[in-house]
Design a protein around this motif. Structure first.
Motif, PDB file in Angstrom:
ATOM      1  N   LYS A  30      -1.333  13.119 -15.176  1.00  0.00           N
ATOM      2  CA  LYS A  30      -0.001  12.900 -14.604  1.00  0.00           C
ATOM      3  C   LYS A  30       0.375  11.439 -14.402  1.00  0.00           C
ATOM      4  O   LYS A  30       1.561  11.121 -14.307  1.00  0.00           O
ATOM      5  N   LEU A  31      -0.612  10.590 -14.282  1.00  0.00           N
ATOM      6  CA  LEU A  31      -0.302   9.186 -13.983  1.00  0.00           C
ATOM      7  C   LEU A  31      -1.157   8.266 -14.837  1.00  0.00           C
ATOM      8  O   LEU A  31      -2.377   8.357 -14.828  1.00  0.00           O
ATOM      9  N   ASP A  32      -0.488   7.383 -15.564  1.00  0.00           N
ATOM     10  CA  ASP A  32      -1.192   6.434 -16.431  1.00  0.00           C
ATOM     11  C   ASP A  32      -1.681   5.270 -15.582  1.00  0.00           C
ATOM     12  O   ASP A  32      -0.902   4.641 -14.870  1.00  0.00           O
ATOM     13  N   GLU A  33      -2.977   4.978 -15.683  1.00  0.00           N
ATOM     14  CA  GLU A  33      -3.507   3.907 -14.838  1.00  0.00           C
ATOM     15  C   GLU A  33      -2.872   2.556 -15.152  1.00  0.00           C
ATOM     16  O   GLU A  33      -2.756   1.686 -14.297  1.00  0.00           O
ATOM     17  N   GLY A  34      -2.415   2.430 -16.415  1.00  0.00           N
ATOM     18  CA  GLY A  34      -1.784   1.177 -16.824  1.00  0.00           C
ATOM     19  C   GLY A  34      -0.560   0.865 -15.974  1.00  0.00           C
ATOM     20  O   GLY A  34      -0.286  -0.296 -15.634  1.00  0.00           O
ATOM     21  N   ASN A  35       0.187   1.885 -15.593  1.00  0.00           N
ATOM     22  CA  ASN A  35       1.404   1.674 -14.795  1.00  0.00           C
ATOM     23  C   ASN A  35       1.066   1.245 -13.371  1.00  0.00           C
ATOM     24  O   ASN A  35       1.779   0.454 -12.758  1.00  0.00           O
ATOM     25  N   VAL A  36      -0.047   1.776 -12.854  1.00  0.00           N
ATOM     26  CA  VAL A  36      -0.441   1.453 -11.481  1.00  0.00           C
ATOM     27  C   VAL A  36      -0.955   0.017 -11.401  1.00  0.00           C
ATOM     28  O   VAL A  36      -0.707  -0.692 -10.422  1.00  0.00           O
ATOM     29  N   THR A  37      -1.647  -0.394 -12.452  1.00  0.00           N
ATOM     30  CA  THR A  37      -2.215  -1.755 -12.479  1.00  0.00           C
ATOM     31  C   THR A  37      -1.159  -2.812 -12.186  1.00  0.00           C
ATOM     32  O   THR A  37      -1.442  -3.856 -11.594  1.00  0.00           O
ATOM     33  N   ARG A  38       0.070  -2.554 -12.599  1.00  0.00           N
ATOM     34  CA  ARG A  38       1.125  -3.570 -12.503  1.00  0.00           C
ATOM     35  C   ARG A  38       1.833  -3.591 -11.155  1.00  0.00           C
ATOM     36  O   ARG A  38       2.662  -4.459 -10.904  1.00  0.00           O
ATOM     37  N   LEU A  39       1.526  -2.626 -10.287  1.00  0.00           N
ATOM     38  CA  LEU A  39       2.242  -2.590  -9.002  1.00  0.00           C
ATOM     39  C   LEU A  39       1.816  -3.761  -8.114  1.00  0.00           C
ATOM     40  O   LEU A  39       0.659  -4.191  -8.157  1.00  0.00           O
ATOM     41  N   PRO A  40       2.747  -4.285  -7.298  1.00  0.00           N
ATOM     42  CA  PRO A  40       2.420  -5.431  -6.445  1.00  0.00           C
ATOM     43  C   PRO A  40       1.252  -5.116  -5.507  1.00  0.00           C
ATOM     44  O   PRO A  40       1.195  -4.023  -4.931  1.00  0.00           O
ATOM     45  N   GLY A  41       0.327  -6.053  -5.391  1.00  0.00           N
ATOM     46  CA  GLY A  41      -0.785  -5.909  -4.451  1.00  0.00           C
ATOM     47  C   GLY A  41      -1.994  -5.214  -5.038  1.00  0.00           C
ATOM     48  O   GLY A  41      -3.044  -5.144  -4.391  1.00  0.00           O
ATOM     49  N   VAL A  64       0.852  -1.201   0.000  1.00  0.00           N
ATOM     50  CA  VAL A  64       0.000   0.000   0.000  1.00  0.00           C
ATOM     51  C   VAL A  64       0.883   1.246   0.000  1.00  0.00           C
ATOM     52  O   VAL A  64       0.693   2.180  -0.794  1.00  0.00           O
ATOM     53  N   ASN A  65       1.878   1.256   0.853  1.00  0.00           N
ATOM     54  CA  ASN A  65       2.773   2.421   0.946  1.00  0.00           C
ATOM     55  C   ASN A  65       3.519   2.668  -0.364  1.00  0.00           C
ATOM     56  O   ASN A  65       3.751   3.811  -0.752  1.00  0.00           O
ATOM     57  N   HIS A  66       3.863   1.584  -1.036  1.00  0.00           N
ATOM     58  CA  HIS A  66       4.570   1.724  -2.307  1.00  0.00           C
ATOM     59  C   HIS A  66       3.673   2.409  -3.355  1.00  0.00           C
ATOM     60  O   HIS A  66       4.118   3.328  -4.059  1.00  0.00           O
ATOM     61  N   VAL A  67       2.395   1.968  -3.395  1.00  0.00           N
ATOM     62  CA  VAL A  67       1.456   2.588  -4.349  1.00  0.00           C
ATOM     63  C   VAL A  67       1.305   4.079  -4.009  1.00  0.00           C
ATOM     64  O   VAL A  67       1.366   4.950  -4.886  1.00  0.00           O
ATOM     65  N   VAL A  68       1.171   4.362  -2.701  1.00  0.00           N
ATOM     66  CA  VAL A  68       1.016   5.760  -2.268  1.00  0.00           C
ATOM     67  C   VAL A  68       2.235   6.581  -2.701  1.00  0.00           C
ATOM     68  O   VAL A  68       2.103   7.702  -3.218  1.00  0.00           O
ATOM     69  N   SER A  69       3.428   6.024  -2.543  1.00  0.00           N
ATOM     70  CA  SER A  69       4.627   6.796  -2.892  1.00  0.00           C
ATOM     71  C   SER A  69       4.696   7.048  -4.398  1.00  0.00           C
ATOM     72  O   SER A  69       5.114   8.121  -4.831  1.00  0.00           O
ATOM     73  N   ILE A  70       4.243   6.092  -5.180  1.00  0.00           N
ATOM     74  CA  ILE A  70       4.243   6.290  -6.647  1.00  0.00           C
ATOM     75  C   ILE A  70       3.271   7.426  -7.005  1.00  0.00           C
ATOM     76  O   ILE A  70       3.579   8.309  -7.802  1.00  0.00           O
ATOM     77  N   ILE A  71       2.101   7.407  -6.348  1.00  0.00           N
ATOM     78  CA  ILE A  71       1.099   8.465  -6.610  1.00  0.00           C
ATOM     79  C   ILE A  71       1.682   9.828  -6.237  1.00  0.00           C
ATOM     80  O   ILE A  71       1.624  10.787  -7.012  1.00  0.00           O
ATOM     81  N   GLU A  72       2.297   9.889  -5.072  1.00  0.00           N
ATOM     82  CA  GLU A  72       2.840  11.178  -4.608  1.00  0.00           C
ATOM     83  C   GLU A  72       4.036  11.632  -5.447  1.00  0.00           C
ATOM     84  O   GLU A  72       4.228  12.832  -5.654  1.00  0.00           O
ATOM     85  N   ASP A  73       4.800  10.685  -5.949  1.00  0.00           N
ATOM     86  CA  ASP A  73       5.921  11.035  -6.836  1.00  0.00           C
ATOM     87  C   ASP A  73       5.435  11.732  -8.101  1.00  0.00           C
ATOM     88  O   ASP A  73       6.205  12.404  -8.779  1.00  0.00           O
TER      89      ASP A  73
END
Ligand code: PEP
Ligand code: MN
Length: 345
Positions: free
Chosen positions: A58-69, A25-34
């Motif tokens: 600013k953020l492609d949903e396709g990239n988020v889909t692949r994050l762990p969890g 969860v924290n990793h996804v949050v950090s990507i969003i904030e980055d």
């Protein structure tokens, strides 16, 4: 922490898997904030969801889909902005000379599918004007399915429309099919028609929009409402707000008529967008005897006007004769629309 952000500010929700760890969860949050976006975390009993707040691009949903969890991504806001009622709640009124689309009085555009001769366009223009039409249509460049069909009179057709405008005072609309004709249209026509076949010809759309003239954008043969509105978004994005949409029938499994007039979408678009929308019962029906009833239905469903093909000799027409009304039957339709209080007397 429970989110206080309203759903309208969140454009994406990242739903985490039930088994996702706090680190994930924290990793996804950090990507969003980055990406200079804000993450609003909602820890539910079943799963954690993260709302993404801020500029959508600013953020492609396709990239988020692949994050762990990550289980799935829910997109909240619509992909179009400027055409939406959220962006502009009040109706847009598009003016073409003294004609107004979207002001409450339906606009009646009538004329032949194609300009064929001076005698033809002059005769029809005078007759439809007499019968109460507000604008004259006529294709000079025809996008035909077959290369062997009549392709239109080209520049000469536009010049004949100009003559018909001089004779009747009716503003003229004609279809632009190529960027090479932009200057001709900029100089002569009052409203540019972008046809069903070019609804996703984005270069043509952008170049036409830049002229600043009002545009009638017809729905593509198989275009979803969202694609239709995104095509209109291209025009607004060029700084041209003078857009009128046109529902002209779509292809479905049903083949007994040329197309299906999609009144669902017309009514939906009236809710979703501030832009005026008219209907083209001629291309929807593909046969003259169904044009009037479809026209009545469209105006009753909230259309801001109709565009109807009218020919003085439909059996000799070089295009779309089968679906063309005669001046007489156009007159009958106008009369009935008044009787039904869909047009003012
Ligand atoms: C037309 O208006 O004659 C025409 C070709 O329409 P559409 O682009 O809707 O097929
Ligand atoms: Mn036609």
């Amino acid at each position: 922490m429970q989110s206080q952000t309203s759903l309208t500010q969140i454009h994406m929700i990242v739903v985490m898997q039930k088994s996702a760890t706090k680190e994930m969860v924290n990793h996804v949050v950090s990507i969003i904030e980055d990406h200079d976006l804000r993450a609003d975390i909602s820890y539910g009993e079943q799963r954690t969801a993260i709302g993404v707040v801020g500029d959508k691009g600013k953020l492609d949903e396709g990239n988020v889909t692949r994050l762990p969890g990550v289980k799935e991504i829910l997109l909240i806001s619509k992909p179009y902005k400027k055409v939406s009622r959220e962006y502009k709640p009040e109706n847009t009124v598009v003016k073409v000379g003294n004609v107004e689309f979207g002001s409450g009085t339906p606009v009646m555009i009538a004329g032949p599918c194609g300009v064929e001769s001076e005698e033809q366009i002059m005769t029809i223009a005078k007759q439809v004007k007499e019968l109460g039409a507000n604008m004259l249509r006529g294709g000079a460049f025809k996008p035909r399915t077959s290369p062997y069909s009549f392709q239109g009179m080209g520049k000469e057709g536009i010049e004949l429309l100009v003559k018909a405008r001089e004779a009747t005072g009716l503003p003229i609309i004609s279809e632009l099919v190529s960027v090479t004709d932009i200057d001709l249209f900029a100089e002569h026509v009052d409203m540019i028609q972008l046809g069903a076949r070019n609804m996703q010809n984005f270069d043509l759309i952008k170049q036409a929009a830049k002229i600043g003239k009002p545009i009638l954008l017809k729905r593509g043969l198989s275009a979803h409402v969202e694609e239709f509105l995104l095509a209109a978004e291209y025009i607004l994005n060029e700084g041209n707000n003078n857009v009128v949409l046109c529902e002209r029938g779509i292809r479905t499994f049903e083949t007994s008529t040329r197309n299906i007039l999609d009144l669902n979408s017309l009514a939906l678009i009236k809710e979703t967008s501030h832009l005026p929308i008219i209907a083209d019962p001629s291309h929807a029906a593909g046969r003259y005897d169904l044009v009037a009833p479809l026209g009545y239905a469209a105006l009753a469903a909230g259309a801001d006007g109709l565009i109807v093909e009218v020919h003085n000799k439909p059996d000799e027409a070089l295009s779309d004769g089968k679906q063309s009304l005669t001046p007489d039957t156009f007159g009958d339709m106008m009369k009935k629309l008044k009787e039904m209080s869909l047009l003012s007397p």
